[in-house]
Design a protein around this motif. Structure first.
Motif, short mmCIF file in Angstrom:
data_model
loop_
_atom_site.label_atom_id
_atom_site.label_comp_id
_atom_site.label_asym_id
_atom_site.label_seq_id
_atom_site.Cartn_x
_atom_site.Cartn_y
_atom_site.Cartn_z
N THR A 41 0.84 -1.20 0.00
CA THR A 41 0.00 0.00 0.00
C THR A 41 0.88 1.26 0.00
O THR A 41 2.02 1.21 0.46
N PRO A 42 0.35 2.38 -0.50
CA PRO A 42 1.14 3.63 -0.44
C PRO A 42 1.58 3.97 0.99
O PRO A 42 2.71 4.40 1.20
N GLN A 43 0.71 3.76 1.97
CA GLN A 43 1.08 4.05 3.35
C GLN A 43 2.16 3.08 3.83
O GLN A 43 3.07 3.46 4.55
N GLY A 44 2.07 1.82 3.42
CA GLY A 44 3.08 0.84 3.78
C GLY A 44 4.45 1.21 3.24
O GLY A 44 5.46 1.10 3.93
N ALA A 84 5.44 4.27 2.48
CA ALA A 84 5.87 5.45 3.24
C ALA A 84 6.38 5.05 4.62
O ALA A 84 7.38 5.61 5.10
N ASP A 85 5.73 4.09 5.26
CA ASP A 85 6.16 3.63 6.59
C ASP A 85 7.53 2.96 6.54
O ASP A 85 8.36 3.16 7.43
N ARG A 88 9.24 3.46 10.02
CA ARG A 88 8.18 3.14 10.99
C ARG A 88 7.76 1.68 10.92
O ARG A 88 7.13 1.17 11.83
N LYS A 89 8.08 1.01 9.81
CA LYS A 89 7.73 -0.40 9.65
C LYS A 89 8.99 -1.13 9.21
O LYS A 89 9.72 -0.66 8.35
#
Length: 185
Positions: free
Chosen positions: A52-55, A57-58, A63-64
Motif C-alpha cells: 500500500t502507499p502508506q506501507g 511510506a512507513d 516506521r515499519k
C-alpha cells in the motif's frame, strides 16, 4: 525525497542501485556482480503492508520493519540467489519504478511492482517491493527487500542451496538473542 537535489555521493549510490535493478531485469549476472561489495548482504523482510502507499511510506520513514525471512550473506550467495531468479522468472521486471533518495544519499529506496511470470508454470507474479540499498565506495553492501514473502512462498518454487542457507540463517535470527529478525540489520 526523490525530487530534491542530492549530493554527488547520493547520485553515485543511486546510479549503482539503478544499475543493479537494470542488470537483474536484463539477467546479466556479470553486471550484477560489478555492483556488489564482497561482503554484500541481501535481506528479505516480510512486510505484507508494503503493497500500500502508506506501507511504502512507513518503510521509507523507518516506521515499519517487517520480519526477516531470508538472509543472503556475501557476494557469492547474492549472485547464486540472483542467478536462480533468472531461471525462475521470465520475464523478470518491475513496473512503476520509483526511487526515493535522502538528500545526503545515506538512504536509497526502490519501489516497484513485479511484472513477472513463473517460468515453470506460466503463472503471473505481481508482488510489490520496497528495497533499501546501502552503497559504500561505489558498491552495494546491503539490500533489505520488503514485500509479501507469503506470496512468493505460495509460488512453490524450489530454493537452491544459497536460498536454503539464507532461510536457515533467517530462522537463526529469530532465535538469536543478539541478532534482530525485525530490524533487517
Amino acid at each position: 525525497m526523490d525530487d530534491q537535489r542530492v549530493t554527488p555521493v547520493a547520485h553515485t549510490g543511486l546510479a549503482v542501485a539503478q544499475e543493479f535493478i537494470r542488470a537483474v531485469e536484463a539477467k546479466d549476472i556479470d553486471a550484477v556482480a560489478r555492483t556488489l561489495a564482497g561482503e554484500a548482504r541481501q535481506l528479505f523482510m516480510h512486510a505484507g503492508g508494503a503493497t500500500t502507499p502508506q506501507g511504502v511510506a512507513d518503510i521509507v520513514a523507518g516506521r515499519k520493519r517487517g520480519v526477516c525471512v531470508a538472509d543472503v550473506k556475501g557476494r557469492s550467495e547474492v549472485l547464486a540467489y540472483t542467478g536462480a531468479l533468472f531461471d525462475k522468472f521470465s520475464p523478470l521486471r518491475w513496473r512503476d519504478h520509483r526511487w526515493v533518495v535522502s538528500p545526503d544519499g545515506g538512504e536509497l529506496f526502490f519501489h516497484g511492482v513485479g511484472d513477472m511470470v513463473v517460468a515453470r508454470t506460466g503463472q503471473p507474479y505481481r508482488n510489490t517491493y520496497v528495497t533499501r540499498f546501502d552503497v559504500e565506495d561505489g558498491r552495494i553492501v546491503l539490500m533489505a527487500e520488503y514485500g509479501n514473502a507469503l506470496m512468493y512462498a505460495g509460488l512453490g518454487v524450489r530454493p537452491n542451496g544459497a536460498e536454503f542457507r539464507s532461510l536457515l540463517r533467517a530462522v537463526g535470527r529469530m532465535l538469536s538473542p543478539r541478532l534482530s529478525a525485525r530490524s533487517g540489520l
